[in-house]
Every structure is written in C-alpha cells, then in structure tokens.
Design a protein around this motif. Structure first.
Motif, PDB file in Angstrom:
ATOM      1  N   HIS A   1       0.822  -1.216   0.000  1.00 18.36           N
ATOM      2  CA  HIS A   1       0.000   0.000   0.000  1.00 18.36           C
ATOM      3  C   HIS A   1       0.854   1.262   0.000  1.00 18.36           C
ATOM      4  N   TRP A   2       1.762   1.369   0.952  1.00 23.62           N
ATOM      5  CA  TRP A   2       2.508   2.618   1.127  1.00 23.62           C
ATOM      6  C   TRP A   2       3.618   2.797   0.100  1.00 23.62           C
ATOM      7  N   VAL A   3       4.210   1.717  -0.337  1.00 24.89           N
ATOM      8  CA  VAL A   3       5.309   1.803  -1.311  1.00 24.89           C
ATOM      9  C   VAL A   3       4.809   1.501  -2.725  1.00 24.89           C
ATOM     10  N   GLY A   4       4.049   0.416  -2.879  1.00 21.95           N
ATOM     11  CA  GLY A   4       3.593   0.015  -4.210  1.00 21.95           C
ATOM     12  C   GLY A   4       2.402   0.788  -4.717  1.00 21.95           C
ATOM     13  N   GLY A   5       1.688   1.478  -3.822  1.00 24.60           N
ATOM     14  CA  GLY A   5       0.548   2.284  -4.244  1.00 24.60           C
ATOM     15  C   GLY A   5      -0.729   1.497  -4.472  1.00 24.60           C
ATOM     16  N   PHE A   6      -0.807   0.251  -4.017  1.00 26.06           N
ATOM     17  CA  PHE A   6      -2.022  -0.537  -4.169  1.00 26.06           C
ATOM     18  C   PHE A   6      -3.074  -0.089  -3.156  1.00 26.06           C
ATOM     19  N   GLU A   7      -4.326  -0.107  -3.583  1.00 27.61           N
ATOM     20  CA  GLU A   7      -5.396   0.185  -2.630  1.00 27.61           C
ATOM     21  C   GLU A   7      -5.431  -0.923  -1.584  1.00 27.61           C
TER      22      GLU A   7
ATOM     23  N   ALA B   1       2.415 -17.869  -8.520  1.00 25.44           N
ATOM     24  CA  ALA B   1       2.014 -17.553  -9.891  1.00 25.44           C
ATOM     25  C   ALA B   1       0.618 -18.094 -10.197  1.00 25.44           C
ATOM     26  N   ALA B   2       0.365 -19.351  -9.811  1.00 29.48           N
ATOM     27  CA  ALA B   2      -0.928 -19.967 -10.117  1.00 29.48           C
ATOM     28  C   ALA B   2      -2.062 -19.269  -9.371  1.00 29.48           C
ATOM     29  N   THR B   3      -1.842 -18.939  -8.103  1.00 26.83           N
ATOM     30  CA  THR B   3      -2.891 -18.296  -7.308  1.00 26.83           C
ATOM     31  C   THR B   3      -3.158 -16.876  -7.792  1.00 26.83           C
ATOM     32  N   ALA B   4      -2.104 -16.175  -8.190  1.00 28.94           N
ATOM     33  CA  ALA B   4      -2.282 -14.813  -8.708  1.00 28.94           C
ATOM     34  C   ALA B   4      -3.109 -14.830  -9.981  1.00 28.94           C
ATOM     35  N   GLY B   5      -2.940 -15.879 -10.784  1.00 22.48           N
ATOM     36  CA  GLY B   5      -3.724 -15.986 -12.005  1.00 22.48           C
ATOM     37  C   GLY B   5      -5.201 -16.169 -11.751  1.00 22.48           C
ATOM     38  N   VAL B   6      -5.569 -16.652 -10.562  1.00 25.53           N
ATOM     39  CA  VAL B   6      -6.972 -16.837 -10.202  1.00 25.53           C
ATOM     40  C   VAL B   6      -7.520 -15.607  -9.484  1.00 25.53           C
ATOM     41  N   PHE B   7      -6.748 -15.076  -8.518  1.00 20.69           N
ATOM     42  CA  PHE B   7      -7.236 -13.982  -7.682  1.00 20.69           C
ATOM     43  C   PHE B   7      -7.230 -12.640  -8.400  1.00 20.69           C
ATOM     44  N   GLY B   8      -6.285 -12.462  -9.358  1.00 22.22           N
ATOM     45  CA  GLY B   8      -6.230 -11.196 -10.082  1.00 22.22           C
ATOM     46  C   GLY B   8      -7.530 -10.872 -10.794  1.00 22.22           C
ATOM     47  N   PRO B   9      -8.033 -11.779 -11.653  1.00 23.30           N
ATOM     48  CA  PRO B   9      -9.322 -11.515 -12.308  1.00 23.30           C
ATOM     49  C   PRO B   9     -10.484 -11.350 -11.332  1.00 23.30           C
ATOM     50  N   GLU B  10     -10.460 -12.059 -10.189  1.00 27.44           N
ATOM     51  CA  GLU B  10     -11.529 -11.913  -9.207  1.00 27.44           C
ATOM     52  C   GLU B  10     -11.532 -10.512  -8.600  1.00 27.44           C
ATOM     53  N   LEU B  11     -10.359  -9.971  -8.364  1.00 28.66           N
ATOM     54  CA  LEU B  11     -10.268  -8.608  -7.828  1.00 28.66           C
ATOM     55  C   LEU B  11     -10.767  -7.590  -8.849  1.00 28.66           C
ATOM     56  N   VAL B  12     -10.434  -7.823 -10.120  1.00 27.00           N
ATOM     57  CA  VAL B  12     -10.918  -6.921 -11.172  1.00 27.00           C
ATOM     58  C   VAL B  12     -12.438  -6.991 -11.269  1.00 27.00           C
ATOM     59  N   ALA B  13     -12.967  -8.212 -11.232  1.00 27.01           N
ATOM     60  CA  ALA B  13     -14.421  -8.386 -11.316  1.00 27.01           C
ATOM     61  C   ALA B  13     -15.140  -7.760 -10.130  1.00 27.01           C
ATOM     62  N   ALA B  14     -14.460  -7.686  -8.982  1.00 24.81           N
ATOM     63  CA  ALA B  14     -15.065  -7.079  -7.788  1.00 24.81           C
ATOM     64  C   ALA B  14     -14.992  -5.555  -7.817  1.00 24.81           C
ATOM     65  N   GLY B  15     -14.349  -5.001  -8.856  1.00 24.66           N
ATOM     66  CA  GLY B  15     -14.323  -3.552  -8.998  1.00 24.66           C
ATOM     67  C   GLY B  15     -13.035  -2.889  -8.532  1.00 24.66           C
ATOM     68  N   TYR B  16     -11.984  -3.663  -8.248  1.00 29.09           N
ATOM     69  CA  TYR B  16     -10.711  -3.076  -7.811  1.00 29.09           C
ATOM     70  C   TYR B  16      -9.806  -2.887  -9.026  1.00 29.09           C
ATOM     71  N   GLU B  17      -9.538  -1.640  -9.363  1.00 25.49           N
ATOM     72  CA  GLU B  17      -8.750  -1.344 -10.570  1.00 25.49           C
ATOM     73  C   GLU B  17      -7.332  -1.889 -10.468  1.00 25.49           C
ATOM     74  N   ASP B  18      -6.786  -1.897  -9.252  1.00 28.16           N
ATOM     75  CA  ASP B  18      -5.423  -2.388  -9.086  1.00 28.16           C
ATOM     76  C   ASP B  18      -5.314  -3.894  -9.317  1.00 28.16           C
ATOM     77  N   GLY B  19      -6.452  -4.556  -9.450  1.00 33.88           N
ATOM     78  CA  GLY B  19      -6.415  -5.988  -9.722  1.00 33.88           C
ATOM     79  C   GLY B  19      -5.723  -6.316 -11.020  1.00 33.88           C
ATOM     80  N   ASP B  20      -5.724  -5.378 -11.989  1.00 30.91           N
ATOM     81  CA  ASP B  20      -5.027  -5.604 -13.264  1.00 30.91           C
ATOM     82  C   ASP B  20      -3.526  -5.762 -13.067  1.00 30.91           C
ATOM     83  N   ALA B  21      -2.995  -5.084 -12.051  1.00 24.45           N
ATOM     84  CA  ALA B  21      -1.547  -5.140 -11.804  1.00 24.45           C
ATOM     85  C   ALA B  21      -1.164  -6.282 -10.880  1.00 24.45           C
ATOM     86  N   PHE B  22      -2.152  -7.022 -10.381  1.00 28.05           N
ATOM     87  CA  PHE B  22      -1.886  -8.089  -9.407  1.00 28.05           C
ATOM     88  C   PHE B  22      -0.990  -9.180  -9.994  1.00 28.05           C
TER      89      PHE B  22
END
Length: 636
Positions: A106-112, A353-374
């Motif tokens: 959050h503080w360094v990477g700028g993620f919500e 790597a495998a878990t990020a491939g699953v959770f990233g799209p879920e975060l995007v679908a939930a409305g978190y823009e930073d999910g694209d960078a996950f």
C-alpha cells in the motif's frame, strides 16, 4: 492452433527450457517464464484465456501434484534438529509477513488496501519448486537446508489459504450497505473468515491426513497391486484436492500437503519408487505450468508495471523479509548465520504464480482497478527474487560458513587392509575420504592412522544425518559381500549419481556372466572389473599397496604405461587426481585417460628404494636440469 497442438508446444517448450537452464546452470523458472512470455503475449503462438475457469482448475490440479510431491519428501526426523525454528517460521511467520507485506504494497507500491492485503497474504509463500533446486546448487548444510525446505512447503498452502480468506473478508466488508450497518458486514466478514479457517483445517486433517494414512496402510499390507500404486496415488491426490476444495474453497492445497506429509513418513517399502514417479510427474507439470501462466498475461497488464512496483519489490526483499525473520526468531535457538540466510532467501514460485492468475481476475471483477496489476506484480516478484536469491545463495552460504565443501571425496564402504591403503593414498593427495563399516574392530586400524571413519550401518537414518553426500564425489562399495555392495551402491547412486557409485568385482565363483548380478541390480564395477575382495586383500597382505605417480608433459600416460609391467597382472589403475586436485575413480565401464599434470593412483607391489630410483631415472626427461620429472612413490 488446436488444443492438442498447443499442449504439445507447451510441454516441448517447457522441457527444452528446463534442459537449457540446466546447461547454463541458472534457475529454470527464469527461462520458463521468459519462454512463456514469448509464446504468449509477445508472439501469440499460445493463446491461453486468462479468465477461463477450466484453465484455472487445471492449473490448480498441477500445483496440487507439485505440493504433494514436495510434502512427501519431508521427514519428521528433521524436526529433531530444527523443530523450534520450523514451528516459528510456519506459525508466526505468515501473519507477520502478511501484515508487513500488505503495508509495503500500500505505502510503497501504491495498491489500494483491499488489493494490498490480498497481495501481502499471497506473497507469504516461498516456493519449494525454486527452493529445493537452489539448495542443491548452494550445497547447504542439512540444518539450514531443512529450515528453508520446510518453510517453503508448509507455507505455500498457508499463504494461499490466507490470501483467499483475505479476499473473502474484503469482498464482504466492501459490500454496498448503509453506513449504520457497516459494523455488521465487518462482523460477518470476520465470522466467515474464522469459520472457513477452522473448516479448512478440519477438512485437511480428516481428508488429507486420513486418506494419506489409509493409503499407507493399504500399501503396507500389499492390497494394492505394485503396477497400480503410483498411478492410483496420483489420482488420489487429484481427488483429495478437488473434494477438499468443494467442501471449503482453497483448502485443497493444505489437504494434499498433509496427505503427502503423512504418507511420506510411514514406513513404506516402495517409498523411493513412489517419490521417483511423483518427481518425474512434477517436472513435466512444472514445465507446462510455467509456460501456461505467463502466457495468460496481456501486454496491457505488463504496461501497468512502473517504478512503484520495483520499489515495492525492493521493500519486500530488503525490509519485509529480513524484519519478518528477525521478529519470529527472537530468542530462538536458530544460529545467527541461519537467521541471516533466512532473512535474505525467499524466492517465490509456482504457487504464487498460479494463485495470482486466479485472484487477479476476481479482484478486477469485484471492482478493484489495481487488480489488473496483481498478476504482473507477482510475476515480477518471482523473477526478481529467483534471480537475486538464485545467484547469491551460494556466495552468502559460503560467507556464513553454512555451505558444505566442494564435492571432491570418496566414501569407502568396507574396512580392510586394501581400503586402508587407498584411504592413506587419497589423504596424502588432500582428497577427502571416509571409510564406513559396521565393525568397530575393522575400523580401528584406520582410526589409529587418523582416517575419518563412520561406525554403523551406512544405510541407516543415523548415517543419512551424519554423512554429508554434498562433500563426496564418489562412493566405492568394497565389502566381502557382493549383494550388500550392490544394495549400498544402488542406494547411494540415487544421491551421488549412478555414474559416480562403484562396487568391486563380484567373487570368482560368480564370475560367469549368467551368474553375476545384472547391471540393473548393481553399480558399475570399479577398476578393470576383475579384482574382487579376496584378490585385493590377498595382494595387500603380500606387500602390494597404492602408489602414486605424477604425469608431466614430457612423461605422459603412454610413456608411463610403456615402462610398467603387464597391466591387470602386475598393476591395476585405481584413479587419478587432476592438476586442479579433483579426484576420479577409474572403471573399465567408464573409462578415461589421465592427462599431463594428473597424479595417477595404481595398485602394485611395493618397490625397493633402488627400484624406485631406477624408475625415476628411466622416466626422467632428456634434459635433467629441466623440471617435469615425475614423482613415483608409494603412498602412505
């Protein structure tokens, strides 16, 4: 491109990348990710839909196989040495690393904050698929290696479960409700996390541990046909993973990890064969997964990486990890050298790597823009940590005194007058040697000469702890029992390599080829394959011993042989110590020719001083004043 063609391309590219990495001696994961990026977003040769549930499910099954294989290799007896350290790293480490990692995100990477919490939880993992090859590369001591291996395998499912529970919590908490009811959503979210956590633990213990124990009992009693054991175990891993995930989401990895841990620590006669099968499957699975997952990335996602992403990775490596290890090891019995090593070494692997491939799209679908960078961020973390830790672990381990010495030594199994002569010769050439025997009386003459010995059964668990194979380059089985020699040689061959494990020739009574042990049941015969235990020790009792002669450019191997008596009758080649001090054991089944600068070891009758002087005089170069006169002396 059809699905079948894509699969063939992925597997072929993955295994080719593994071979290339092994040749270049660099971490395979780096080459695999690079190939995946080339085949996927850069060229589009392989098109893997990033939001496909089927692809995510297949990736999950592959990760389950990899984690099960790693857990099955864990031995509970290692906890005797490093138990407190392992408990701290696996119980206290994950929550502390999650809090520190989320803060840095959050503080360094700028993620919500919601994305930062999930990212911090996921990066708790330290991949065993990367750690274990690095341990071999760095030649770490057993205690240090056990800490890193246990942390990597146990924390992987814990990190995934933490990330999932965090994802569930933030989604419930961010539900669109009135401000007055916000406390209710927070309470519901916390309750859901606690219930799911307890459920995951119960399901993993009952399903994973129960199935593991049950299968072990069936294997012990021989109720499963031998040819079906490995395939059945593979299928059961997939079944346990799928069932556990159906009962409590994301609990499958923890279940198969417990299943492997239970099964691997039961006394199973064919444990090693099962492990070999699982390891082969894991290599193929990993090769495919590390191509498929990066191929899912899109160029737009890669464009989301900026300087803050690199700053976050730097904070993760240089602040979060060292601080986590420092906090969890306060007042612990872990050596300060191990703390320093643990504070630096934490490469991420396939599970992240495998878990990020699953959770990233879920975060995007939930409305978190930073999910694209996950997903791109996790991949960059994997690449940076693997490169930094892969190329520095050996240097750091040596600086801290945690690395074993160079593998330039010989383990001799069987104490006798002949092996004592060989041990004395090797010690005079500064080659490490250890003689192992189950008889203290046979070892006593060697101990009196200062030769390092091991008293006990060389195949015992005690020997596995005390004998460090990383310092040995060869093993020679030289007892008076042909079948024991073959058994030990095959066992150590799995550790040292079958091309470096030898046994002396079988007794003359079984010299006929049809009566001999087949090659598949023994190791290569040392030397010329004709000198057995009786012959070697009879000649040693007649005054024969191991001699050494240094070859030069003026007096090489061919000239030296011309001055000797009949080979195989009056002398026998044992091996050589190269110009740089590296030892090689000779075998007719794996021949080599000694070169200039090498010191030849050979077994022959002892010579008188006059005979040695005549040999030195006859082998001297034409110009006596020039250097290069070979030194031919009996060793020891």
């Amino acid at each position: 491109m059809t699905v079948a063609t894509s699969l063939v391309v992925i597997l072929a590219a993955g295994l080719a990348a593994q071979v290339l990495a092994a040749k270049l001696r660099i971490p395979a994961i780096v080459v695999l990710i690079a190939v995946g990026l080339v085949l996927g977003p850069f060229t589009g040769i392989v098109d893997v839909p990033s939001e496909s549930e089927d692809v995510s499910a297949i990736i999950g099954l592959g990760v389950a196989v990899v984690l099960f294989e790693g857990a099955m290799d864990l031995r509970l007896r290692e906890i005797e040495r490093v138990g407190k350290g392992i408990r701290r790293l696996t119980l206290l480490g994950p929550p502390i690393a999650m809090i520190l990692g989320a803060s840095a995100a959050h503080w360094v990477g700028g993620f919500e904050w919601p994305v930062a919490w999930v990212l911090g939880a996921l990066l708790v993992v330290t991949g065993p698929t990367v750690i274990i090859p690095l341990l071999r590369q760095a030649r770490l001591g057993k205690e240090s290696a056990a800490l890193l291996k246990w942390e990597g395998i146990i924390n992987d499912p814990i990190g995934v479960l933490l990330a999932y529970l965090t994802l569930v919590y933030v989604m419930i908490q961010d539900a669109d409700v009135e401000a007055d009811l916000q406390f209710i959503t927070e309470a519901v979210g916390l309750a859901a996390v606690v219930v799911m956590l307890l459920g995951a633990i119960v399901v993993s213990v009952v399903l994973g541990g129960g199935v593991g124990y049950g299968v072990g009992v069936l294997l012990r009693r021989g109720l499963i046909p031998a040819h079906l054991r490995s395939p059945l175990l593979l299928v059961l891993v997939l079944v346990v993973f799928s069932l556990a995930d159906q009962v409590v989401s994301e609990s499958g990895l923890l279940a198969v990890t417990l299943m492997g841990l239970v099964l691997g620590n039961m006394r199973l006669a064919d444990r090693e064969r099962l492990l070999d099968f699982k390891e082969s499957i894991s290599v193929v699975v990993l090769s495919g997964l590390f191509i498929v997952i990066p191929a899912q990335l899109e160029l737009e996602q890669l464009a989301s990486i900026d300087w803050r992403t690199f700053a976050f990775i730097a904070a993760l490596m240089f602040v979060v990890r060292p601080l986590t290890v420092a906090l969890v090891t306060i007042r612990s019995p872990i050596r300060w050298q191990d703390r320093v090593l643990l504070g630096w070494i934490a490469p991420r692997g396939i599970v992240a790597a495998a878990t990020a491939g699953v959770f990233g799209p879920e975060l995007v679908a939930a409305g978190y823009e930073d999910g694209d960078a996950f997903l791109p961020t996790v991949f960059l973390v994997i690449i940076c940590t693997v490169l930094a830790h892969g190329f520095s672990i050996g240097w750091l381990a040596r600086r801290l005194g945690l690395a074993s010495g160079e593998s330039n030594g010989l383990l001799i199994v069987g104490a006798s007058p002949w092996t004592q002569s060989l041990a004395d010769a090797l010690r005079s050439l500064k080659v490490a040697v250890t003689v192992a025997d189950g008889s203290y009386q046979r070892l006593q003459p060697l101990r009196m000469q200062g030769v390092p010995t091991y008293f006990g059964e060389v195949l015992s668990e005690h020997a596995e702890r005390e004998l460090d194979p990383s310092t040995l380059s060869y093993a020679l089985c030289a007892t008076d029992n042909d079948y024991y020699n073959a058994l030990v040689a095959r066992s150590w061959g799995a550790e040292l390599g079958y091309h470096r494990t030898f046994m002396i020739a079988t007794h003359g009574e079984s010299a006929h080829e049809e009566r001999r042990l087949p090659f598949e049941r023994r190791a290569s015969f040392a030397f010329d394959g004709r000198w057995d235990y009786v012959e070697l020790n009879d000649r040693a009792s007649q005054g024969w011993s191991i001699h050494t002669t240094r070859l030069t450019s003026d007096f090489g191997w061919t000239q030296w042989q011309e001055r000797q008596r009949a080979r195989g009758v009056e002398w026998m080649l044992v091996g050589e110590v190269g110009a740089l001090g590296s030892f090689r054991l000779y075998s007719d089944e794996q021949r080599f020719t000694p070169e200039a600068g090498a010191t030849v070891l050979y077994f022959s009758p002892s010579q008188s001083k006059r005979e040695r002087a005549l040999e030195r005089e006859s082998s001297a170069p034409s110009a006596p004043s020039e250097p290069g006169v070979p030194d031919s002396t009996p060793a020891g």
